[in-house]
Each structure stands twice: as C-alpha cells, then as structure tokens.
Design a protein around this motif. Structure first.
Motif, short mmCIF file in Angstrom:
data_model
loop_
_atom_site.label_atom_id
_atom_site.label_comp_id
_atom_site.label_asym_id
_atom_site.label_seq_id
_atom_site.Cartn_x
_atom_site.Cartn_y
_atom_site.Cartn_z
N MET A 1 15.13 -3.50 -3.83
CA MET A 1 15.02 -2.80 -4.70
C MET A 1 13.63 -1.53 -3.97
SD MET A 1 16.90 -3.74 -7.14
CE MET A 1 15.38 -3.06 -8.97
N VAL A 2 13.34 -0.54 -4.73
CA VAL A 2 12.43 0.49 -4.05
C VAL A 2 11.67 0.92 -5.37
CG1 VAL A 2 13.33 1.04 -2.20
CG2 VAL A 2 13.48 2.23 -4.30
N MET A 3 10.03 0.62 -5.16
CA MET A 3 9.11 1.08 -6.29
C MET A 3 8.86 2.48 -6.51
SD MET A 3 7.75 0.21 -9.51
CE MET A 3 7.08 -1.99 -8.14
N THR A 4 8.96 3.70 -7.87
CA THR A 4 8.81 4.55 -8.02
C THR A 4 7.53 4.71 -8.38
OG1 THR A 4 9.66 4.92 -10.01
CG2 THR A 4 11.19 4.87 -8.90
N GLY A 5 7.41 6.30 -8.25
CA GLY A 5 5.54 6.27 -8.44
C GLY A 5 5.14 5.96 -10.16
N ARG A 6 6.31 5.74 -10.90
CA ARG A 6 6.40 5.78 -12.22
C ARG A 6 5.97 4.13 -12.73
NH1 ARG A 6 5.47 10.03 -15.34
NH2 ARG A 6 6.06 12.08 -14.40
N ASN A 7 5.87 3.21 -11.37
CA ASN A 7 6.01 1.31 -12.10
C ASN A 7 7.77 0.94 -11.59
OD1 ASN A 7 3.74 1.48 -10.49
ND2 ASN A 7 2.98 1.20 -12.16
N GLU B 1 13.05 11.61 -1.70
CA GLU B 1 13.42 11.26 -0.11
C GLU B 1 12.44 11.01 0.94
OE1 GLU B 1 14.55 11.74 3.85
OE2 GLU B 1 13.87 13.63 1.97
N ARG B 2 12.23 10.40 1.20
CA ARG B 2 11.22 9.37 1.61
C ARG B 2 11.22 7.69 2.13
NH1 ARG B 2 7.54 6.95 -1.59
NH2 ARG B 2 7.63 6.76 -4.03
N ASP B 3 9.90 7.53 3.43
CA ASP B 3 9.66 6.84 3.49
C ASP B 3 9.71 5.07 2.47
OD1 ASP B 3 10.69 7.10 6.08
OD2 ASP B 3 8.82 7.04 7.31
N MET B 4 10.71 4.38 2.37
CA MET B 4 9.51 3.52 0.82
C MET B 4 9.74 1.84 1.48
SD MET B 4 11.68 5.26 -2.68
CE MET B 4 11.80 6.84 -2.78
N VAL B 5 8.88 1.11 1.09
CA VAL B 5 8.89 0.04 1.60
C VAL B 5 11.25 -0.58 0.53
CG1 VAL B 5 8.17 -2.75 0.89
CG2 VAL B 5 7.01 -0.22 1.93
N ILE B 6 11.82 -1.56 1.32
CA ILE B 6 13.02 -2.47 0.63
C ILE B 6 12.06 -3.52 0.33
CG2 ILE B 6 15.03 -2.83 0.39
CD1 ILE B 6 15.63 -0.37 2.80
N LYS B 7 11.79 -3.99 -1.10
CA LYS B 7 12.50 -4.93 -1.72
C LYS B 7 12.84 -6.14 -1.77
CE LYS B 7 7.66 -3.47 -3.95
NZ LYS B 7 6.63 -4.07 -3.20
N PRO B 8 13.52 -7.45 -1.23
CA PRO B 8 14.33 -8.05 -1.19
C PRO B 8 14.64 -8.45 -2.76
CG PRO B 8 12.94 -9.35 -0.40
CD PRO B 8 12.04 -8.12 -0.68
N LEU B 9 15.60 -9.15 -3.12
CA LEU B 9 16.35 -9.12 -4.40
C LEU B 9 15.71 -10.61 -4.28
CD1 LEU B 9 20.29 -8.24 -5.00
CD2 LEU B 9 18.32 -7.49 -5.89
N PRO B 10 15.38 -11.35 -5.88
CA PRO B 10 14.85 -12.50 -5.63
C PRO B 10 16.19 -13.69 -5.93
CG PRO B 10 15.41 -11.62 -7.89
CD PRO B 10 14.98 -10.29 -6.75
N GLU B 11 15.46 -14.95 -5.52
CA GLU B 11 17.21 -15.44 -5.46
C GLU B 11 18.20 -15.63 -6.53
OE1 GLU B 11 18.09 -18.27 -1.86
OE2 GLU B 11 15.69 -17.31 -2.12
N HIS B 12 17.15 -16.06 -7.36
CA HIS B 12 19.36 -16.06 -7.97
C HIS B 12 20.01 -14.49 -8.41
CE1 HIS B 12 15.55 -13.43 -10.49
NE2 HIS B 12 16.76 -13.44 -11.53
N LEU B 13 19.07 -13.53 -7.21
CA LEU B 13 19.90 -12.31 -7.34
C LEU B 13 20.44 -11.90 -6.36
CD1 LEU B 13 17.63 -10.22 -9.76
CD2 LEU B 13 20.00 -11.54 -10.82
N VAL C 1 0.99 -1.32 -0.18
CA VAL C 1 0.14 0.18 -0.39
C VAL C 1 0.81 1.55 -0.02
CG1 VAL C 1 -1.63 1.30 1.19
CG2 VAL C 1 -1.75 -0.94 1.31
N VAL C 2 2.30 1.08 1.07
CA VAL C 2 3.01 2.53 1.10
C VAL C 2 3.53 2.75 -0.45
CG1 VAL C 2 4.96 3.03 2.11
CG2 VAL C 2 3.29 2.08 2.94
N SER C 3 3.93 1.41 -1.13
CA SER C 3 4.27 2.11 -2.49
C SER C 3 3.54 1.85 -3.86
CB SER C 3 4.99 0.13 -3.02
OG SER C 3 6.34 0.09 -2.35
N SER C 4 2.68 1.20 -3.59
CA SER C 4 1.03 2.38 -5.01
C SER C 4 0.70 3.10 -3.96
CB SER C 4 0.10 1.18 -4.66
OG SER C 4 -0.74 1.71 -2.71
N HIS C 5 1.17 4.07 -3.46
CA HIS C 5 0.81 5.53 -3.14
C HIS C 5 1.79 6.40 -3.30
CE1 HIS C 5 -1.42 8.61 -0.40
NE2 HIS C 5 -0.16 9.23 -0.39
#
Length: 706
Positions: free
Chosen positions: A547-553, A526-538, A187-191
């Motif tokens: 990884m983090v997601m920007t407002g432009r996906n 610069e803000r609070d973001m959800v850091i997504k872990p890398l996939p297993e193979h990376l 939800v935070v990322s989608s915002h």
C-alpha cells in the motif's frame, strides 16, 4: 581471484577494536574474580580472532603481538599460570600495543613492529624465553621474587606523544537502522500531504473572485510552494543518506559462489570454473538477504543442467571444463545480476514436450509457441525437464522459487537468453532498495491503484480508432507488436466508470516478455513512494503487493503486475486447461522398504497429505502387491532382501500398467553410478535418505503426478 585486502581493512579495524574492548572488559572482571573461567575463555577467543583476522590480511606485526598475548591467555585458561596483578598489567600492555597497531592500520599505514621488550616479557611469563631480549641494553637485575619484568626506558628517550583516538566508524544495530529508515519513509509519505495542500490552495486561488484576496492567496501559495520544494530537496537528500547506510556490496552473495560451483561440479563429475565480476556493486541489505537462495538455485541449475559432461563438450569443440559467469552491473536506478553458463542451452523441445505431458498446453499450442514463451514455462510450479530427480535438482521447485522471490518479493524482473550449444544467461533486474520505489497511481472503476515502475513499459493516449479486434479480443499495435487491451476495472471486477475523455488512456505493463495494455480512467500521480507491507492477515492476497499513502491520507493498493496478467489471461481464455486437474481424489501409493521405521515414516508423511498408502517389506513383496493392486505411484528402497529396488523398478517397467507410472527410489546410496543405474532401470526420481525431508518427498510426488 586475488584478495583485495583494502576492501576488508575497515571491517578488520572495527572488529579488532571490538575484540580488544572485550579483552579489556574481561581483565576488569578477572580483577574481581580470577576464577571466572568463562571470562578467561571469552578473552582468549577474542585474542585468537584478532590473530587470525590479521593473519588473513597479512598484517604480520599485529599477528605476532596477538600471538604472544594469546599464548599467555592460553596458559591462564589451562591453569598453568596464576592470575596476579603483575600479570594483569602485562596483559594490559599487550592490549594497548595491539590497539596502537590497529590505529595505524585505521589511518591507512602499516602497523609498527612488535615491541621487543613486551614480547620478551610475555614469553618470560611462560618460562620459555629470557626476561630481556638479547639485543636490548643491559638493565639492572630484577628482584628474584618478581615473576614479571618491566623494561625501563632510557632517560634520554623523549616521552611518547599521547593523543586520543576517535573511530571514523560506529556500529549500529540493524534494527535501529531499519527503524530510522522506516521513520524516514513516514516523513516521505507525510510530505505528500504538503504537496496536496499546494493543489488545494491553487484551486482556492482560481475560485476566489475578490482581486485583493486573490493577490494575497497568490503570494501565500508562491511562498508555500518554495518552502515545500526546499524541504523536499533536503528530505530527499536525508532519505538517500539514510538508505546508503544500509547498502552492502554484492560480494557478500557473489564471492562464495566460486567455491560452491567448483564443489558442486566435482560432486557431479564435472570440471567447472567460475568468473565473478561486479562484486563492488551495492544493494540494500534487505535485498541481499533474500537474494542468496535464488542465486544458489540458478547456479545449481547451471551446473547440473547447463554444463555438459567433459566428453560431450569435447565432441562439440568446447574446452573440457565449463565456465559460469556471475556478475553484477548498475543500470540507472537498478542493479542487474547475471548468471551465464557456456553449456548446451535450454532444451526447448524437451520443455515443450514436458509442458504437453503436464497438461500446461496442448500439442498444437506447444508447436506454435515462440521460444520466448517456451522459456517462460521453466518458471511454472513443479516444472523440470530433468530425466531424474535428485537432491541437486529435478523436482521443479527451484525455478519457481527464483521467480517468486525475485518477482513477487523483491519487485524485480527476470529475463532469460539461450543459444543452443552455446549457453544460457539469466538476468535478474533488481531495484537498489525496497524502502522507496517509483509508483504510478491511476484511477479505474472509481478507485485508485498503483503500479511499481519496473512493470510500467509505456503510457499511451490513443484515439479509439486505433483499437483493433484480434481473436475476439481488443488489441492495439505498438512498435509492430499486437498488445491485448483490457479494462483494469473489468479485470478487477469493478463497475466501469463513465468515460472522462474521447481518447483511450492506456498503461502498458510488461512482465518478462509479456505485455498487456490496461485501460484506465485517469493518471493521478507518479513519484517515489514508500510501499507499506500488507498486515499479516492480508498477506495471502497475491494481487496486492503493498500500500501507498496519498496526499489526502488515503491508502492505495499497489497491484502486483504478474498476478494481474495471469487474471487477464484467464479472462481471455475461460476454457483453458480443460483437461488439467484429473488427478484422483485419493492417490494410491505403494511404499517398498525392508526397514519398518522407514516404511512407517514415509507412510505417516504421505497419509498426512491425503495419499492412500500400502506397505511392502521387500522387492519381491512389492512386485507381488503391485501386480495384485493398482497404484498411482511406487516408492522403493534399493538394498532389500529377495529383490532389490533396481530389479523391482526394471520389473515394474515391463508391466503395461506401470510403464508410465511414477517410481521414486528412496535410498542411502548416493554415488553417481547408483543414480545413473536408477535412470537406466526407469526410475523417475532418486532421493537420498540422508537428505530426506517431508517437503522434498511430497513435492517430488506431486510434481510427478501433476
């Protein structure tokens, strides 16, 4: 340290209610199958647990009632008591009484005294007490055939108040809680996309020429902005509440440390006390689970290396017993965990000497190295100043584990302060949670990259005239300190973009005591973001922490600052470590042991890691083979015919060829005097066979050969 009972009451209530429910469920099962011994065992254990937990918290009223119920269940389990409907009703009375007592504790009061009639009835079932207590009013005699008596209530007594109880806590599986927090992170990322829509509509507003359309767009943009900000406030509060549910007190990690320290001190012949403070500070459970091993490593090093023996301490005017302080404190949005000892401090000359011998630095560099850089060397893989390697320490892997866990996995920072003769303090600075972190997003070389906030020391915009050339490298002076300047795109091997400004835009990152100024093109967010872990193979990529997601996906790589600093350092010194890595491709090892099984096990382990192994069946055979051949390292047992391992080690140290070669003692003798004897005769490491495993042997050998 006195036990704070109030802190454990809520947990006791939850666990007691859970066990009482299990007993009730078990009684229902026994109604259908009284011979179900597993159910009898299970409800007996539950009653026993309630008794033991209440005793620890000094809730003696609950303890007494639970003890009576446990006795009856014990007789049922042993077969000396048969299951009957009357027995079932009596046990249900006991569970109801315990439930009422637990409810009183939950409401903040003291449990009621045990019901005398109930206790008497439970005792009567076992045949070791009168049916009614002596102080009870006389009741009509029960029929002789009835094995269980029920106490009657006087007619004048008012009926008890009956009301339903509702628990103020619920138990939730951790996986469900993690899933909730993960969804909140989404939800935070989608915002961020909504925030981006605001940016887009403002651009449309500026580009619109028609005044009427522009007014409509302006009004729509204003309403949208208010809606977005209002939702953001609610979302942030909801996310914060969800994170709080996964927070646990650091007592889980810190409180067991006092006993660990005392036990370890006794095993090393040292008297060590521990002071623990700040146990009420809370951290995300994800961090607490990973914090245990680093804390244990630091404590073991403090006891083994930091605290001196009693004689040395007395000679220095210190108390004979050492003290280790383990504490936690809040620092803004961070938690700082400190491990401090009053020992001799880090042996900086020995650290510099070991670094030279391992080829990490030259003798000239070591002499010129400031203390802060010398301290950082202890976090190098395979680094240890211990004169001998044992199962406690000295293999040079403990501090490497601490650094990797705290810095790489937990996104934290490590600091060290040491005063010769006074002691050493390690500071672990940790985020409260890994679910959401402050992230700075920048652009360089036409791509976007992120940095977590704990590594960002400063953001600067300077005129190019502030750039200096120091030792053929760019640098700037900030706060009276030379800080190297490198292009982020250049370090990452990306093409340099066209300058967007006439000034230098610098992101100063800091890892422990080292700083680096990264030249970037733009500051994007610069803000609070959800850091997504890398996939297993990376996940083998050390440079990217997530990884983090920007407002432009679009996905943005969050760079791991310590690795980036290492890359920049290597780029600044391309010829570094020119003399390192000269270990022969095939390292020859002599294994000496009178046990064929031990020899073969060690041989299989070493050959699996590429070593060439020669076997000797006793000390004399080993000495003869060592003189006849040329080995890079020797492993030897102690108890052997013809010549023991101590004598073999001493004899090899007299040989010019083996004066500096690694010698490892692998033995079942674990007394301190044996380990001291190993040091005296010249062994480099001492591994107890009871603690033997493949990794410890190979890591030890690699450390010594490195």
């Amino acid at each position: 340290m006195a036990l704070d009972i109030k802190r454990f009451t809520a947990r006791f209530v939850d666990e007691a209610r859970d066990h009482l429910r299990k007993v009730e469920d078990g009684l229902a099962i026994l109604d259908a199958d009284p011979t179900d011994s597993e159910t009898v065992n299970a409800i007996f254990r539950s009653a026993h647990t309630v008794k033991g937990s209440s005793r620890m918290l000094k809730l003696v009223q609950i303890t007494e009632t639970a003890h009576k119920v446990e006795d009856v269940l014990g007789a049922l389990r042993e077969g000396s008591l048969a299951w009957t409907p009357d027995l079932r009703r009596l046990l249900q009375r006991g569970i109801d009484a315990l439930g009422a007592q637990v409810d009183m504790v939950a409401e903040g009061g003291q449990p009621s005294e045990p019901d005398p009639a109930l206790c008497a009835a439970l005792a009567a079932v076992l045949g070791n007490a009168p049916t009614e207590p002596a102080s009870a009013p006389q009741q009509p005699a029960a029929p002789s055939a009835a094995p269980i008596t029920e106490a009657t209530t006087p007619a004048a007594a008012p009926p008890p108040e009956v009301r339903l109880k509702s628990a103020d806590t619920v138990r939730v599986q951790l996986t469900k809680l993690d899933e909730l927090i993960r969804l909140m992170g989404e939800v935070v990322s989608s915002h961020a996309r909504l925030r981006q829509r605001l940016v887009d509509i403002r651009q449309i507003e500026r580009d619109t020429q028609d005044l009427g359309e522009q007014a409509q767009i302006t009004g729509f943009a204003r309403d949208l902005r208010e809606d977005v900000f209002s939702q953001e406030l609610l979302m942030d509060e909801l996310h914060a509440k969800a994170l709080v549910m996964r927070m646990l007190p650091l007592a889980i990690v810190l409180e067991p440390a006092a006993r660990l320290i005392r036990d370890l001190g006794r095993s090393l012949g040292k008297d060590v006390e521990c002071a623990v403070v700040g146990t009420e500070i809370e951290l995300d459970r994800q961090l607490i689970d990973r914090l245990n091993d680093p804390i244990v490593h630091l404590l073991r090093n403090s006891v083994d290396h930091g605290i001196e023996d009693a004689a040395t301490r007395k000679a220095a005017g210190k108390p004979a017993f050492g003290t280790i302080r383990l504490g936690a404190r809040q620092d803004g949005g961070w938690v700082v965990v400190e491990v401090a000892d009053d020992g001799g401090g880090l042996p900086l000359p020995a650290i510099r000497d070991k670094a030279v011998r391992k080829g990490l630095v030259t003798a000239e560099q070591a002499a010129a190295m400031p203390d802060s850089e010398a301290i950082d060397l202890i976090f190098s893989p395979g680094f240890s100043t211990s004169s001998i390697i044992t199962e406690v320490s000295g293999r040079g892997v403990g501090m490497d584990v601490v650094k990797r866990t705290i810095v790489d996995d937990l996104q934290g920072v490590i600091g060290v302060e040491t005063v010769p003769g006074k002691g050493t303090t390690f500071f672990l600075r940790l985020p409260l949670s890994l679910a959401v972190m402050r992230v700075l997003v920048v652009s360089a070389g036409g791509q976007s990259f992120g940095f977590t906030a704990q590594y960002v020391a400063q953001l600067l915009e300077l005129p190019p005239t502030r750039l200096l050339s120091v030792a053929e490298r760019d640098a700037v002076v900030i706060d009276n300190e030379f800080i190297p300047v490198v292009s982020l795109a250049g370090v990452l091997g990306l093409p340099e973009g066209r300058p967007l400004r006439n000034t230098l835009l610098l992101v100063v990152v800091r890892v422990r005591n080292e700083k680096l100024a990264l030249r970037v093109d733009e500051l994007l967010d610069e803000r609070d973001m959800v850091i997504k872990p890398l996939p297993e193979h990376l996940r083998h990529l050390p440079l990217v922490a997530g990884m983090v997601m920007t407002g432009r996906n679009t996905l943005v790589s969050v760079l791991h600052a310590p690795v980036l600093l290492d890359m920049a350092r290597r780029a600044r010194t391309p010829a570094v470590q020119a003399g390192t890595g000269n270990q022969p491709a095939a390292v020859r090892v002599l294994v000496v042991d009178d046990s064929l099984n031990t020899r073969e096990i060690e041989k299989d382990v070493l050959e699996a890691h590429g070593y060439v192994v020669t076997l000797a069946e006793d000390g004399l055979d080993g000495l003869q083979k060592a003189r006849a051949g040329d080995f890079d390292a020797v492993l030897t047992d102690v108890e052997m015919p013809n010549m023991d391992g101590f004598s073999l080690t001493a004899a090899l140290r007299q040989e010019e060829r083996y004066r500096e070669r690694p010698i490892i003692i692998v033995t079942s003798r674990e007394k301190e005097e044996d380990k001291r004897r190993g040091i005296q005769v010249g062994a480099d490491a001492y591994i107890v066979k009871g603690d033997f495993d493949q990794s410890s042997l190979v890591d030890t050998l690699r450390s010594l050969l490195g």
